[in-house]
Write an enzyme that holds these catalytic residues in place. Structure first.
Site, PDB file in Angstrom:
ATOM      1  N   CYS A  88      13.614 -10.078 -64.716  1.00 59.54           N
ATOM      2  CA  CYS A  88      13.210 -11.419 -64.252  1.00 59.54           C
ATOM      3  C   CYS A  88      11.843 -11.323 -63.556  1.00 59.54           C
ATOM      4  CB  CYS A  88      14.272 -11.972 -63.303  1.00 59.54           C
ATOM      5  SG  CYS A  88      13.940 -13.661 -62.785  1.00 59.54           S
ATOM      6  N   CYS A  89      11.703 -10.343 -62.661  1.00 62.18           N
ATOM      7  CA  CYS A  89      10.405 -10.156 -61.990  1.00 62.18           C
ATOM      8  C   CYS A  89       9.336  -9.776 -63.012  1.00 62.18           C
ATOM      9  CB  CYS A  89      10.496  -9.056 -60.934  1.00 62.18           C
ATOM     10  SG  CYS A  89      11.278  -9.555 -59.407  1.00 62.18           S
ATOM     11  N   CYS A 127      11.093 -15.561 -54.021  1.00 61.32           N
ATOM     12  CA  CYS A 127      11.802 -16.596 -54.765  1.00 61.32           C
ATOM     13  C   CYS A 127      13.117 -16.961 -54.055  1.00 61.32           C
ATOM     14  CB  CYS A 127      12.124 -16.100 -56.162  1.00 61.32           C
ATOM     15  SG  CYS A 127      10.666 -15.800 -57.155  1.00 61.32           S
ATOM     16  N   CYS A 164      16.463 -14.966 -54.513  1.00 63.24           N
ATOM     17  CA  CYS A 164      16.440 -13.550 -54.121  1.00 63.24           C
ATOM     18  C   CYS A 164      16.003 -13.352 -52.674  1.00 63.24           C
ATOM     19  CB  CYS A 164      15.512 -12.776 -55.049  1.00 63.24           C
ATOM     20  SG  CYS A 164      15.952 -12.974 -56.775  1.00 63.24           S
ATOM     21  N   CYS A 191       9.030  -6.172 -56.368  1.00 66.61           N
ATOM     22  CA  CYS A 191       9.165  -6.972 -57.577  1.00 66.61           C
ATOM     23  C   CYS A 191       8.543  -6.286 -58.786  1.00 66.61           C
ATOM     24  CB  CYS A 191       8.532  -8.341 -57.384  1.00 66.61           C
ATOM     25  SG  CYS A 191       6.817  -8.248 -56.915  1.00 66.61           S
TER      26      CYS A 191
END
Ligand code: SF4
Length: 428
Positions: free
Chosen positions: A132-133, A214, A217, A240
């Site tokens: 995702c990062c 984010c 998280c 990240c």
């Protein structure tokens, strides 16, 4: 002017010795300098018109951005608009832009094709946060900064143990310079600076968010906790990925069949790789360093600012690294052959005797029947290349063995009075 940028257009090659030496002397010269002087040196001398600022617009970002406004309000400031921020962060971007007069704040968004392909439901942060990062931060940033010879970050030494040796200037493996004007700032320095210049706080800061990324998280940090403890809480993840390197040393988004690390009930992207001949102990990142290599290069590895793992193979004496276990985010126990059980003992020593709490992963010949034994000995992650084992794990069909010749831990203390015999232990 310091002549470090001998070939600013040349990318993606190993840094040469001269530049490394240049960076070392720069760090020596600027050790005592304040953050603005470091930034000014980078902007006006080192990387003229060749430097980007990267800001999360998080809890401490106002300090670096204020320094930017003092040096040059037109510098490009990149903000990673992941699509997952708190609304308060987006408001804060506007507040700081306005108050500091920044004229060139650029929002970087992920590639919509990547989102469609890898995160159509928007829940990748939950199932595979590294990927995702990667698609929301590393990829967009890599693309944006590929035209610059360097970039400026707001990282600080006090934030985490991993950042504890952060210098003012770093040379990346693709020959760029990362500038960290706040490297030596303490928590108190940040507060003093904000007060001195009347900088606005992030709206969530006074609600207990000490490091803000984010929304999915990020969580509130308790008194006395590491300021970044609220980031990816409960996961073996501290960064990240954008800070590892320009070319992204973390896992790329991968198709399910390429994932070999089984952890917390699922196959997930693996940020680690194996040590290879020629790796530099002082700068390697996200690599399992073999225990003998660690012992030979202990000082360099302890000073290496990047996340690292340790590889323990049969015959290695884990007692020798007892004092340094906290340095490693992951320890890989090598099982070179099914019949070699020495890794079980190493794992028990690490988990039970030395209290290692990080990821303990089994690598090598990891087969279905062994996994429940490995778990009993403290292993909590498994690199699985054996297809039938992979299928069994995906189907949730793990072989359970409830007769132990050698009980482990407290729950398996042999029943009865003849512990040298095999015992069946209920509910093991
Ligand atoms: S911080 Fe979380 S939501 Fe943001 S990109 Fe990384 S995993 Fe995704």
């Amino acid at each position: 002017m310091l002549d470090l940028a001998t070939a600013p257009g040349v990318r993606a090659h190993k840094p040469d010795k001269l530049r490394e030496l240049g960076i070392m002397s720069l760090n020596g010269m600027f050790d005592e300098m304040d953050g603005v002087a470091v930034l000014r040196q980078a902007v006006e001398e080192l990387l003229v018109d060749d430097l980007a600022i990267v800001s999360s617009f998080g809890a401490d970002s106002s300090v670096l951005l204020h320094m930017v406004s003092e040096v040059n309000k037109d510098l490009p400031v990149y903000f990673l608009e992941t699509g997952k921020h708190f609304p308060e962060t987006l408001e804060y971007v506007e507040t700081l832009k306005r108050q500091l007069g920044l004229t060139n704040v650029i929002a970087l968004t992920p590639d919509s094709k990547d989102i469609l392909r890898f995160d159509p439901k928007g829940d990748l942060w939950e199932t595979d946060p590294d990927s995702c990062c990667h698609i929301r931060k590393t990829e967009p940033l890599d693309a944006a900064v590929s035209g610059y010879g360097g970039w400026v970050t707001g990282r600080k030494r006090y934030q985490t143990k991993e950042r504890g040796v952060l210098p003012h200037f770093e040379l990346t493996s693709d020959d760029r310079i990362k500038v960290n004007p706040l490297a030596y700032f303490s928590d108190a320095d940040i507060t003093t600076y904000k007060l001195k210049y009347g900088l606005p706080e992030h709206p969530l800061y006074n609600k207990g968010y000490k490091s803000i990324g984010c929304a999915p998280c990020t969580s509130v940090v308790a008194e006395g906790e590491d300021p970044r403890a609220g980031r990816w809480r409960g996961l073996n993840k501290k960064e990240c990925g954008i800070h590892f390197d320009f070319n992204g040393a973390i896992a790329k988004p991968m198709a399910a069949q390429e994932l070999t690390l089984f952890k917390d009930g699922a196959f997930v992207a693996d940020p680690f790789r194996a040590w290879t001949e020629g790796d530099d102990p002082a700068s390697v990142r996200y690599t399992h360093v073999p225990l003998p290599v660690f012992l030979e290069n202990r000082e360099a590895i302890l000073s290496n600012p990047h996340p690292l793992g340790l590889l323990v193979s049969p015959g290695d004496n884990v007692e020798l690294v007892q004092a340094d276990l906290g340095r490693f985010a992951s320890i890989a126990i090598n099982f070179p052959a099914f019949g070699d059980g020495r890794g079980y003992s190493s794992s028990r020593l690490l988990a039970e005797r030395y209290g290692y709490k990080g990821e303990l992963r089994a690598v090598g010949d990891v087969l279905h029947d062994q996994i429940s034994h490995m778990r009993r000995c403290g292993m909590n992650a498994f690199v699985v290349k054996h297809e039938p084992t992979r299928k069994a794990l995906e189907a949730g069909k793990l072989a359970l063995v409830d007769i132990f010749y050698q009980p482990v831990g407290l729950t398996e203390v042999p029943l009865g009075t003849r512990p040298f015999l095999r015992r069946a232990v209920e509910n093991a």
